[in-house]
Design an enzyme around this catalytic site. Structure first.
Site, PDB file in Angstrom:
ATOM      1  N   GLU A  40       0.853  -1.187   0.000  1.00  0.00           N
ATOM      2  CA  GLU A  40       0.000   0.000   0.000  1.00  0.00           C
ATOM      3  C   GLU A  40       0.892   1.241   0.000  1.00  0.00           C
ATOM      4  O   GLU A  40       2.001   1.238   0.540  1.00  0.00           O
ATOM      5  CB  GLU A  40      -0.862  -0.020   1.263  1.00  0.00           C
ATOM      6  CG  GLU A  40      -1.719   1.210   1.496  1.00  0.00           C
ATOM      7  CD  GLU A  40      -2.403   1.209   2.851  1.00  0.00           C
ATOM      8  OE1 GLU A  40      -3.386   1.944   3.013  1.00  0.00           O
ATOM      9  OE2 GLU A  40      -1.956   0.473   3.764  1.00  0.00           O
ATOM     10  N   LYS A 112      -9.796   2.230  -1.720  1.00  0.00           N
ATOM     11  CA  LYS A 112      -9.983   1.690  -0.360  1.00  0.00           C
ATOM     12  C   LYS A 112     -11.314   2.139   0.252  1.00  0.00           C
ATOM     13  O   LYS A 112     -11.616   3.334   0.308  1.00  0.00           O
ATOM     14  CB  LYS A 112      -8.816   2.134   0.513  1.00  0.00           C
ATOM     15  CG  LYS A 112      -8.776   1.485   1.890  1.00  0.00           C
ATOM     16  CD  LYS A 112      -7.519   1.939   2.628  1.00  0.00           C
ATOM     17  CE  LYS A 112      -7.399   1.311   3.995  1.00  0.00           C
ATOM     18  NZ  LYS A 112      -6.209   1.811   4.716  1.00  0.00           N
ATOM     19  N   CYS A 149      -5.049  -3.178   3.539  1.00  0.00           N
ATOM     20  CA  CYS A 149      -4.706  -2.914   4.942  1.00  0.00           C
ATOM     21  C   CYS A 149      -5.905  -3.018   5.889  1.00  0.00           C
ATOM     22  O   CYS A 149      -6.343  -4.122   6.206  1.00  0.00           O
ATOM     23  CB  CYS A 149      -4.028  -1.545   5.027  1.00  0.00           C
ATOM     24  SG  CYS A 149      -3.031  -1.297   6.521  1.00  0.00           S
TER      25      CYS A 149
END
Length: 263
Positions: A40, A112, A149
């Site tokens: 990321e 995300k 994440c």
């Protein structure tokens, strides 16, 4: 097929990060992987608390994506990596995963969904959340579900990706160090693999801020390869036969009584 997970720490120097991508993909390509997974925020690291990454963001045809496409084409491997993508809010871009095919063409972009507003940090102050929709891309005949994440803490996203056909969950991350955080990281990666009877390929940033511990886990929750805290990479074989065999012996996806509908 083969998947390589790469562990490194990005900086705020985007040119240096692009050079690192070029070098790291070349190193990973020695094992002839079908897919190289970078962490990321590989394009640029997050800003400090109260800061902004708005001026670092790029469009999907910017220099960072061009570097990914060039490396993919040169080495004949697909690549997944994280970047900050411009949004309609100049101060709050998207935290985006870019998937590029071995031919250099864009396979997909995942913005995300779950922003890291936890453990005293507020990612939503810097970034805009993406639409709630699973993003699955195909590489070498296998479907890969993209998540980033903090998404790992929300099992409904991984289940939606598996429902969309993913046999592998790809998890680039910059998992912040802290009390029990490393334990959470490894436990959640394993849980997502076991509960979905799928592979999980996780590539994490390391260094002073992030925990590292990149790894590939098989559908029974067994680590196939792993990287410790230092810079490095690891390559794992992903077997469609292994995936099918585990799902035959443990048909939990078929036996469930609840289904997930993204909202």
């Amino acid at each position: 097929m083969k998947i390589a997970v790469v562990q490194t720490a990005s900086t705020h120097d985007k040119a240096a990060n692009r050079d690192a991508v070029t070098r790291l993909v070349a190193e990973a390509a020695r094992d002839q992987p079908d897919l190289v997974v970078l962490p990321e925020a590989m394009m640029a690291d997050f800003a400090s608390e109260g800061g902004s990454v708005g001026d670092l963001a790029e469009p999907l045809d910017g220099e960072f994506v061009s570097t990914l496409r060039k490396s993919a084409l040169e080495h004949g491997t697909a690549i997944v990596a994280g970047m900050f993508e411009r949004s309609c809010d100049e101060a709050r871009p998207y935290n985006t995963l870019l998937a590029v095919g071995a031919d250099g063409e864009l396979l997909g972009a995942y913005r995300k969904i779950h922003l890291y507003d936890a453990f005293g940090y507020r990612e939503s102050d810097q970034l805009t959340a993406g639409d709630v929709a699973p993003v699955v891309v195909k590489v070498a005949g296998q479907k890969f579900g993209l998540m980033t994440c903090y998404d790992l803490r929300f099992p409904e996203l991984s289940r939606a990706l598996v429902d969309a056909g993913a046999g592998v969950l790809v998890v680039p991350a910059a998992w912040v160090r802290g009390p029990l955080k490393e334990h959470h990281w490894t436990t959640l990666l394993t849980a997502r693999a076991i509960e979905n009877t799928c592979y999980v390929a996780a590539a994490a940033q390391n260094g002073k801020k992030y925990c590292g511990l990149s790894q590939v886990i098989d559908p029974q929750g067994i680590p196939v390869v792993s990287v410790g805290e230092a810079d490095g990479l690891a390559t794992a074989d992903i077997s469609a036969d292994r995936l099918a065999d585990v799902r035959k012996r443990n048909p939990s996806l078929q036996n469930r009584r609840y289904t997930v509908t993204p909202r």
